[in-house]
Scaffold this active site. Sequence first.
Site, PDB file in Angstrom:
ATOM      1  N   GLY B 167       0.830  -1.206   0.000  1.00 45.75           N
ATOM      2  CA  GLY B 167       0.000   0.000   0.000  1.00 45.75           C
ATOM      3  C   GLY B 167       0.862   1.252   0.000  1.00 45.75           C
ATOM      4  O   GLY B 167       0.560   2.232  -0.674  1.00 45.75           O
ATOM      5  N   ASP B 168       1.948   1.207   0.749  1.00 43.33           N
ATOM      6  CA  ASP B 168       2.896   2.317   0.803  1.00 43.33           C
ATOM      7  C   ASP B 168       3.820   2.354  -0.416  1.00 43.33           C
ATOM      8  O   ASP B 168       3.997   3.385  -1.055  1.00 43.33           O
ATOM      9  CB  ASP B 168       3.780   2.181   2.060  1.00 43.33           C
ATOM     10  N   ILE B 169       4.457   1.224  -0.695  1.00 41.83           N
ATOM     11  CA  ILE B 169       5.516   1.198  -1.703  1.00 41.83           C
ATOM     12  C   ILE B 169       4.972   1.514  -3.095  1.00 41.83           C
ATOM     13  O   ILE B 169       5.570   2.268  -3.866  1.00 41.83           O
ATOM     14  CB  ILE B 169       6.214  -0.188  -1.693  1.00 41.83           C
TER      15      ILE B 169
END
Lengths: 394, 394
Positions: B167-169
């Site tokens: 979700g972040d990367i």
Amino acid sequence: MTKALAGLKLLDVSRVLTGPYSTMVLADLGADVIKVEVPGRGDDSRLFGPFANGESGYYMTLNRNKRGITLDLRRPEGQAVLKDLARWADVLLENFATGTMAGWGLGYEDLAAVNPRLIYASITGFGQYGPNSGRYAFDAIAQATGGLMSITGAKGGPPTRVGTALGDINAGNFATIGILAALYQRERTGRGQRIDISMQDCIAAILENAVVRYTIDGDIPTRLGSSHANVSPYDVFAASDGHVFIACANEATWRRLCKAMDREDLVTDARFEINAKRAENIDTLTEIINRWSSRFTAGELLAVLETNGVPGAQVLSVDQVVGDPHIRARNMMVAVDHPVAGTITIPGNPVKMSASDDTIERPAPVLGQHTDQVLAELGYSADKIAALKAAKIV
Amino acid sequence: MTKALAGLKLLDVSRVLTGPYSTMVLADLGADVIKVEVPGRGDDSRLFGPFANGESGYYMTLNRNKRGITLDLRRPEGQAVLKDLARWADVLLENFATGTMAGWGLGYEDLAAVNPRLIYASITGFGQYGPNSGRYAFDAIAQATGGLMSITGAKGGPPTRVGTALGDINAGNFATIGILAALYQRERTGRGQRIDISMQDCIAAILENAVVRYTIDGDIPTRLGSSHANVSPYDVFAASDGHVFIACANEATWRRLCKAMDREDLVTDARFEINAKRAENIDTLTEIINRWSSRFTAGELLAVLETNGVPGAQVLSVDQVVGDPHIRARNMMVAVDHPVAGTITIPGNPVKMSASDDTIERPAPVLGQHTDQVLAELGYSADKIAALKAAKIV
């Protein structure tokens, strides 16, 4: 409104997913992408379902905003046309097996000789050099050999593939980054270069903390379902009509969850009173929370969590994502009119830029739709185009 | 060798993972990234394990190749310094909650007023506009609300988080793409712009075929473990010392697998003779294959598959990826000397470019390591720097 990459000319000889995903992102940002397909047959993905009036939804998702031509790269006359296209292009992207393009006289050196400004990007399973560079890979093999499968899946269960073709898509995004970085460098040097993207490398590059957990502490990270190595409860829990993610990152949130559950007795329960204890007794705790949470719909549960200041989110199914008002408000599901398929809804462009539209300008091409147009733009005469067609080169 | 983004000046006020991942990729490609941290405390991720001599491996992975300064953005004197840095910068990246930077007088309009060429990128859970734009998210919430969790996990099991913080990367990678596209556009227009990245959008953008399966056919894709919706057998199977992925994409490969198993009787077995039958009887078939495959080590199994022309790959664990000779040959695990932590091994840069090195030039900064150097480069006098320090602005 103009788009960020307006004026960028991209020659795409890639197939199926990883390369086409990269050129989709670049086309969405405004690049003029010419997709090259095998005469008479086209990209293999034209055969992948679901189909709308016989047109592949898979293909139409990945190839919107591109122009399409046919060209036989296996024959010398086709290779000559590709060289003319390489003179026109700023960027070429290919994802054939290592050495294939060079075998056709279309390797980086061959095309740099006709256009030294050309940026030439290759995506393969294992890259252009290294002991495994000859090995073939597809999505699942990249997920397996990059280490991601080993840390995805239920606790105690088998290694699990991410439900989208991340081995392909993630490599496509790194290719896009490499292409754009090379364009930045070309503004300064005037020269193109070769970009070599390996799907396995790209998965290894997103393992984040898993690598240092091994290289610093010697731990071998494994599968934890949706839970967290250091924080409990932090997991997916059942609602009556789906699932909700609940995260208690600290003791205060845990106490708020107990209050939300009307189970303030748990706060002082020796099994759960601190994070370490909760981690130890996580199976019991998970059962308690599931018993409570499954009495509510996901919507009711989220409201209770929010009232009590506990972070949570619904696990949206694909139909729910497609219909999500927020996703719709951000133009992340776009209806596109296709001349054969009719109107289909496909994912939009997530790169929202104030000086560049996020619209989808055209549907994916039908096979060879822009062959005449593109060859005419190269300066080919009508006779020459007719001859190439007659010889089935295009 | 110079790097692709040499000369690019990037001001990074982001924290933890999604923003720092984007600036890590840009720093790896040669950008001069100045990471801004809270005085006395630093990025929250400095507290995330594993630790080497007290230094966070999490932080050191994500912040290599950057310079680090401290600056209190909550105080007017700190905001004035940030404006000076924004005059210097080509790009600013932030991942505060929507409205936070504007509340400090550091929103896009504020900084564009001092530097109209500035590219200002924001990454948030749900973006800068739309009904949910005020909602907070972290990795798992993006995976849940973007639809990815609903299609990842064992058949019949609960929705499952991807084992890395995708979700972040993934949002970080789309931010990197947006930043580089905006730089391309700035070469033509001379002006910067605002980039708005939503973690939920970015997950929805990688659902690929799952979207059209619903919008064209009305199917709601769900969890299939590592198997394939249309092809059997295509899954992870047990070896005596791990797991191997085996893929039979067509009838010919299936027959070759039967031969490899010395079970050519299965070719004509009514339960398995065509793909549709195998899909119907997949549990029985999986058991048969697992019984066979678990007699071999993964290495032996791969050799048997290769001899018989059946595509397969070992599911590598994180320690195996770190030690993989091919990964090593491609400089994908890099030993970095850190002044406090000592030598640590972290993932390398997967964007391999012929005119740009893939080396890691420097370890992550210790807190405030480059404050004096950077402020001196801005033209601040020694007295002014001392005064900022005394007031705990830096």
